[in-house]
Scaffold this active site. Structure first.
Site, PDB file in Angstrom:
ATOM      1  N   GLU B  60       0.814  -1.222   0.000  1.00  0.00           N
ATOM      2  CA  GLU B  60       0.000   0.000   0.000  1.00  0.00           C
ATOM      3  C   GLU B  60       0.846   1.269   0.000  1.00  0.00           C
ATOM      4  O   GLU B  60       0.499   2.241  -0.670  1.00  0.00           O
ATOM      5  CB  GLU B  60      -0.981   0.002   1.180  1.00  0.00           C
ATOM      6  CG  GLU B  60      -2.253  -0.815   0.939  1.00  0.00           C
ATOM      7  CD  GLU B  60      -2.081  -2.304   1.233  1.00  0.00           C
ATOM      8  OE1 GLU B  60      -0.974  -2.696   1.645  1.00  0.00           O
ATOM      9  OE2 GLU B  60      -3.041  -3.073   1.056  1.00  0.00           O
ATOM     10  N   HIS B 129     -11.585  -5.092   9.300  1.00  0.00           N
ATOM     11  CA  HIS B 129     -12.266  -4.867   8.019  1.00  0.00           C
ATOM     12  C   HIS B 129     -13.609  -4.177   8.239  1.00  0.00           C
ATOM     13  O   HIS B 129     -14.559  -4.411   7.503  1.00  0.00           O
ATOM     14  CB  HIS B 129     -12.524  -6.184   7.284  1.00  0.00           C
ATOM     15  CG  HIS B 129     -11.306  -6.867   6.749  1.00  0.00           C
ATOM     16  ND1 HIS B 129     -10.309  -7.363   7.541  1.00  0.00           N
ATOM     17  CD2 HIS B 129     -10.931  -7.143   5.466  1.00  0.00           C
ATOM     18  CE1 HIS B 129      -9.369  -7.927   6.781  1.00  0.00           C
ATOM     19  NE2 HIS B 129      -9.722  -7.807   5.523  1.00  0.00           N
TER      20      HIS B 129
END
Lengths: 327, 325
Positions: B60, B129
């Site tokens: 990322e 999440h």
């Protein structure tokens, strides 16, 4: 092949960086320069060797220790002085300062206050070159300290994977802030890590400007030809402490080590070679020194007499950029 | 008018912008042949090739760093970060690099980039999440934060975000992806920083955005007679505070509802602004209704009590209108 003149120019560039740092230290003590200042003293051969292998339109990403990179890439000295003094006429209008020097026209895409922060950014300009079919290459300067950040692994893998026109230049100056590299590196050679990414990993004598230059030229050619990145580790030595306020522990600076590196001073090395190989005059350094001091006097005068940034002008831009009005 | 899904609206906005401007490209994990794990980018790789639909390693920081550097070189990257939770692994390029580079360079640089990500709770995916982290990005000067609640807005706001010259955090929600709505074709966009009054009302102002808006609408349906002014913020930065203040001056009551936890959230910020700008108009204390301030537990039974709940919104509306808990 470099001409005699070019080599003398490299000598001068290294001297400019050396004298620049000496003068900045003086200006810092006198209060004209504030903030965090990290001197490049002793590492001049890296910036000068690398940047001489580049075109004006090639990109470089610099670090918190970035004065040398800016000067070697061709930034206006007076604008660098003015930036470090926080003036409107500075390279970044007084908004970047010592650690964040940007000069887009000369391909300087920014210093970075975050160690390892510039490495993934360098992927972007390299990607843009490939995207646009341009042959501009990118050099990413970072240190052995930054090589221990995760961004190093992420970026070198992506650059190798996509054969980006990117040259990773590790300035291994043996210190990360106050910590010597034997306490932070599992293996002393950063270049060895290149094997893991299937790209060339090369060690250069970071105090020998011509060695750095030649090795960078090869890496630049490779990048321009679309063959992908190279990791060049320049072995050098941080002569000064980390910054103006952090002094090294004496046990981390053994006398023998300090003296050993003093014998390898990059400016002395090139001067000696030029005398031997090019019949350089004995007093050339004296002449160059005078020229530099003359330039610096004018540049510092320019910076000192430049206005500070205008608050109203800043607030006008800030209101629109950062939506301060909604407050 | 044709009806398309939120997901299709995202895809259309990106394809139209890629068609219009060669500098626009998408990058992220699984965004190439696969078309993104959510399917938002289907067909782009086939049409525009790998350089403009770049699959990446799970890196990322590399993705967002690359996007920032590419924006410095004049491209207009649209990066995808699969879950908003994963932005934690690239906070440096977002917060220290992309958000600050234009100012630090003395305005030599522009950073036109969009980070598309998706957020939210309610899918039994547990703590890592399920987060709504908009407040972190609102707190960083230099970033815009956009949260569309429906397909029409998703398309219009994404087009405006791609055309914007500053970094935009574009927050989608996986529970909205299959929603269908009328979305006109042709060239149009929704300006960033302009809230939408979903419906006007006199008694209470309710401010929400993204998926939470659905729960607010469900809550309002629980009341037989209520005149609520419902505002969909659309963008959190820039925030259309004027629309909120105008409404509060009329209703004297405000509730902000969002999926994010209440502590230091967008709602808390709106309360600050309302107190500063409309204190004398308030007939009741401003309230926020958000998620419970805990890491989200996995078990559905527990997750359900941790998320923004319709019943909690109903309760707070009732209290604001009647003073009775």
């Amino acid at each position: 092949m470099l001409t005699r003149m070019q080599k003398i120019q490299m000598l001068k560039s290294m001297m400019i960086i050396r004298e620049f740092e000496a003068l900045i230290k003086k200006l810092y003590k006198e209060g004209d320069v504030e903030g965090a200042i990290h001197c490049y003293t002793g590492e001049e051969a890296v910036a000068v060797g690398v940047c001489n292998a580049l075109r004006k339109d090639d990109y470089i990403f610099s670090t918190h220790r970035g004065h040398g990179h800016a000067i070697a890439k061709g930034c206006s000295i007076k604008k660098v002085f003015a930036e470090l003094m926080g003036r409107e006429t500075g390279l970044c209008k007084g908004m970047g300062g010592s650690m964040h020097l940007f000069d887009i026209e000369n391909g300087l895409m920014g210093g970075n206050g975050i160690v390892g922060g510039g490495i993934p950014l360098s992927l972007g300009t390299a990607y843009a070159s490939k995207y646009k079919g341009s042959d501009r290459v990118t050099v990413c300067f970072f240190s052995e300290g930054a090589s221990n950040q995760g961004t190093f692994n992420e970026s070198i893998n992506m650059a190798a994977l996509w054969k980006l026109p990117l040259i990773f230049v590790c300035e291994n100056n043996l210190f990360a802030a106050t910590t010597p590299s034997y306490k932070t590196l599992s293996h002393p050679d950063i270049a060895k890590r290149a094997d893991g990414y299937s790209i060339p990993g090369i060690i250069a004598d970071g105090n020998h400007v011509l060695d750095v230059y030649e090795k960078t030229c090869k890496a630049v050619n490779r990048a321009r030809e679309g063959e992908g990145p190279t990791l060049i580790e320049c072995k050098t030595y941080r002569v000064e402490g980390h910054c103006m306020v952090l002094k090294d522990l004496p046990q981390h600076r053994p006398k023998q080590e300090v003296e050993g590196w003093a014998d390898k001073d990059p400016i002395d090395i090139l001067e000696k070679e030029l005398m031997q190989d090019e019949g350089l005059e004995k007093d050339i350094r004296e002449q160059l020194y005078k020229e530099i001091q003359q330039e610096f006097n004018e540049a510092v005068q320019y910076a000192k007499t430049s206005p500070f940034p205008d608050i109203n002008e800043f607030m006008k831009i800030a209101n629109s950029r950062y939506q301060l009005c909604e407050e | 008018m044709r009806r398309i899904s939120y997901l299709k609206a995202i895809n259309e906005a990106i394809q139209e912008e890629m068609e219009r401007d060669n500098n626009v490209f998408v990058i992220g994990e699984d965004v190439g042949e696969y078309g993104g794990v959510w399917g938002a980018l289907r067909g782009i790789y086939e049409k525009y090739g790998a350089m403009r639909a770049q699959d990446t390693p799970i890196s990322e920081s590399g993705i967002i760093g690359l996007a920032t550097g590419a924006a410095m070189a004049g491209l207009r990257p649209v990066a995808e970060i699969m879950y908003m939770d994963f932005l934690t692994t690239c906070m440096d390029p977002v917060v220290n690099q992309a958000a600050k580079a234009d100012l630090m360079s003395g305005w030599q640089l522009k950073i036109p980039m969009v980070i598309r990500t998706q957020y939210g709770i309610g899918t039994r995916e547990a703590s890592q999440h399920s987060q709504s982290l908009e407040a972190w990005f609102m707190h960083t000067p230099g970033l815009k934060v956009v949260v569309p609640s429906n397909p029409y807005d998703a398309k219009g706001l994404l087009k405006a975000s791609i055309r914007d010259d500053t970094p935009v955090i574009f927050m989608e929600n996986r529970l909205l992806y299959n929603d269908i709505q009328d979305v006109p074709e042709g060239t149009w966009e929704i300006p960033l920083g302009k809230a939408k009054i979903v419906h006007e009302g006199e008694q209470i102002t309710i401010v929400s955005y993204g998926h939470a808006l659905k729960k607010v609408i469900n809550a309002l349906n629980e009341f037989n007679e209520i005149s609520a002014e419902l505002i969909d913020l659309r963008t959190l930065v820039p925030m259309d505070i004027d629309t909120i203040i105008e409404s509060v001056k009329k209703t004297g009551r405000i509730l902000i509802a969002h999926d994010a936890v209440e502590k230091c959230g967008a709602g808390a910020e709106i309360v600050r602004l309302v107190i500063e700008k409309a204190f004398d108009y308030l007939d009741a204390e401003p309230l926020v209704c958000g998620g419970l301030g805990v890491p989200t537990p996995f078990s559905g039974k527990l997750e359900d009590i941790c998320m923004l709940r319709t019943e909690a919104i109903v309760g707070k509306i009732q209290y604001l209108l009647t003073g009775i808990i």
